[in-house]
Design an enzyme around this catalytic site. Structure first.
Site, mmCIF file in Angstrom:
data_model
loop_
_atom_site.group_PDB
_atom_site.id
_atom_site.type_symbol
_atom_site.label_atom_id
_atom_site.label_comp_id
_atom_site.label_asym_id
_atom_site.label_seq_id
_atom_site.Cartn_x
_atom_site.Cartn_y
_atom_site.Cartn_z
ATOM 1 C CG ASP A 1 -10.102 -0.200 5.080
ATOM 2 O OD1 ASP A 1 -9.921 -0.549 3.913
ATOM 3 O OD2 ASP A 1 -9.324 -0.463 6.012
ATOM 4 C CE LYS B 1 -3.792 -2.391 2.330
ATOM 5 N NZ LYS B 1 -4.507 -2.719 3.572
ATOM 6 C CD GLN C 1 -3.591 -4.369 6.588
ATOM 7 O OE1 GLN C 1 -3.760 -3.323 5.973
ATOM 8 N NE2 GLN C 1 -3.902 -5.545 6.073
HETATM 9 N N1 GUN Z 1 -6.796 -6.814 6.059
HETATM 10 C C1 GUN Z 1 -7.012 -7.527 4.926
HETATM 11 N N2 GUN Z 1 -7.652 -6.752 4.015
HETATM 12 C C2 GUN Z 1 -7.845 -5.544 4.586
HETATM 13 C C3 GUN Z 1 -8.457 -4.333 4.143
HETATM 14 O O1 GUN Z 1 -8.971 -4.198 3.031
HETATM 15 N N3 GUN Z 1 -8.451 -3.323 5.048
HETATM 16 C C4 GUN Z 1 -7.910 -3.447 6.279
HETATM 17 N N4 GUN Z 1 -7.955 -2.397 7.076
HETATM 18 N N5 GUN Z 1 -7.340 -4.539 6.715
HETATM 19 C C5 GUN Z 1 -7.305 -5.585 5.870
#
Ligand code: GUN
Length: 277
Positions: free
Chosen positions: A116, A49, A93
Site C-alpha cells: 500500500d 482483492k 486492510q
Molecule cells: N481500506 C480502504 N481502502 C484501502 C486501501 O487502499 N488499503 C488498505 N490497506 N485499506 C483500505
C-alpha cells in the site's frame, strides 16, 4: 459533455499485461492480506482483492481476526510474514478495530513488502520526492487514469478535497511531484467553492456529496474517489455526476472510475514488489 474516464477499461488492459508478465516470472508474487474485525465493506474489498489476484496468477492468502484481536497478535503475524520468503507483499486492510494503533501496525510491515506504500519509510520517500518501493494504490490509479487519457498535470491547478493518509495526502504529493500547483481542502475549509472554481483538476475523496453544480469552471477534469450508498441505497460518489458532467472536460464515474484503478494498482504493486525480491 465530458469524456468518461473509464477505469474498468484501463484495469482490464493492465490485467492483460500483468497476466503475461506473471506467467513469465520464476518467483510468483504472493500477497498476504490481514483483515481484522467485521467491517462489511472491508470483507467485500478483501474478497475482491483475493479473487483478482488469483485470476492473474498471484498467490493470495487472507488472514482474518475477530475485532477482539490484540496489537501483539497482529505485530507477531506481521513479523512472521516479513520473514516469510514465500510472501512478497503484505496489506493490512483498514480500518482496524478502534483499540488498535493503526500507525504502529502499518509501520511494522517491512517497507519492501508494503504493497500500500503506507509505511513511514515509503511515505517519507514520497514526500521527499524520491521513489518509494511502491506508491499508494488509489493515488497511483488516479495518475494512471490521467496519463491514459493524456491529461496534462504540470503547471495545472489541482484541488484535492479530503486529507486522508490513503488518498488525499499522497495524491496531493504525487501531483506536486509532477509539477502541479496543489491546493488541499478539507472539512474545515471555508468557501470551498471559491477554491474549487479555480481548479483545472479536481479530486474529491470525502465519502459525501460535496461537489455540485456551479462549483467548477468549464472544462475541469473531475476525479471522484468517493463511494458510498446514498439515502435511497444507490451507489454514489462525491460528485453530482449528472450536472457536473455537462461542463467538465473529463469525469470519472462511480462506480467504474477510480475503484477498478485501485485494484489494478494493487496488482501492479504486488508484481513490482515480487520483482525487487
Ligand atoms: N481500506 C480502504 N481502502 C484501502 C486501501 O487502499 N488499503 C488498505 N490497506 N485499506 C483500505
Amino acid at each position: 459533455m465530458a469524456i468518461i474516464l473509464d477505469g474498468k477499461k484501463l484495469r482490464d488492459k493492465i490485467f492483460e499485461g500483468l497476466k503475461t508478465k506473471i506467467e513469465g516470472m520464476a518467483v510468483k508474487p504472493s500477497l498476504a492480506v490481514i483483515l481484522a474485525g467485521d467491517d462489511p465493506s472491508s470483507e467485500i474489498y478483501v474478497n475482491n482483492k483475493k479473487k483478482c489476484a488469483e485470476k492473474l496468477g498471484i498467490n493470495s492468502i487472507v488472514i482474518t481476526y475477530p475485532s477482539s484481536v490484540t496489537e501483539t497478535e497482529l505485530l507477531s503475524k506481521i513479523e512472521e510474514l516479513n520473514n516469510d520468503k514465500n510472501i512478497t507483499a503484505i496489506l493490512v486492510q483498514l480500518p482496524l478495530p478502534a483499540h488498535i494503533d493503526k500507525f504502529k501496525i502499518i509501520d511494522a510491515i517491512a517497507p519492501q513488502k508494503d504493497v500500500d506504500g503506507l509505511t513511514t519509510y515509503n511515505g517519507g520517500k514520497l514526500f521527499a520526492g524520491e521513489k518509494p518501493y511502491v506508491y499508494p494504490c488509489t493515488p497511483k490509479g488516479i495518475l494512471l487514469l490521467l496519463d491514459e487519457y493524456g491529461i496534462e498535470i504540470a503547471g495545472k491547478h489541482a484541488v484535492v478535497i479530503g486529507r486522508s493518509n490513503l488518498v488525499g495526502k499522497p495524491v496531493a504529493q504525487m501531483l506536486l511531484n509532477r509539477n502541479a500547483t496543489v491546493t488541499m481542502c478539507h472539512s474545515k475549509t471555508k468557501k470551498l467553492s471559491d477554491i474549487t472554481k479555480t481548479a483545472d483538476i479536481l479530486i474529491s475523496a470525502v465519502g459525501k456529496k460535496v461537489v455540485g453544480e456551479n462549483m467548477l469552471k468549464n472544462n475541469c477534469v473531475v476525479i471522484d474517489v468517493g463511494i458510498f450508498r446514498d439515502e435511497n441505497g444507490k451507489i454514489s460518489g462525491d460528485v453530482d455526476f449528472e450536472k457536473v458532467s455537462k461542463t467538465a472536460s473529463y469525469i470519472s464515474p462511480v462506480p467504474g472510475g477510480v475503484g477498478p484503478m485501485t485494484i489494478a494498482s494493487l496488482m501492479l504493486n504486488t508484481v513490482e514488489l515480487a520483482l525487487i525480491g
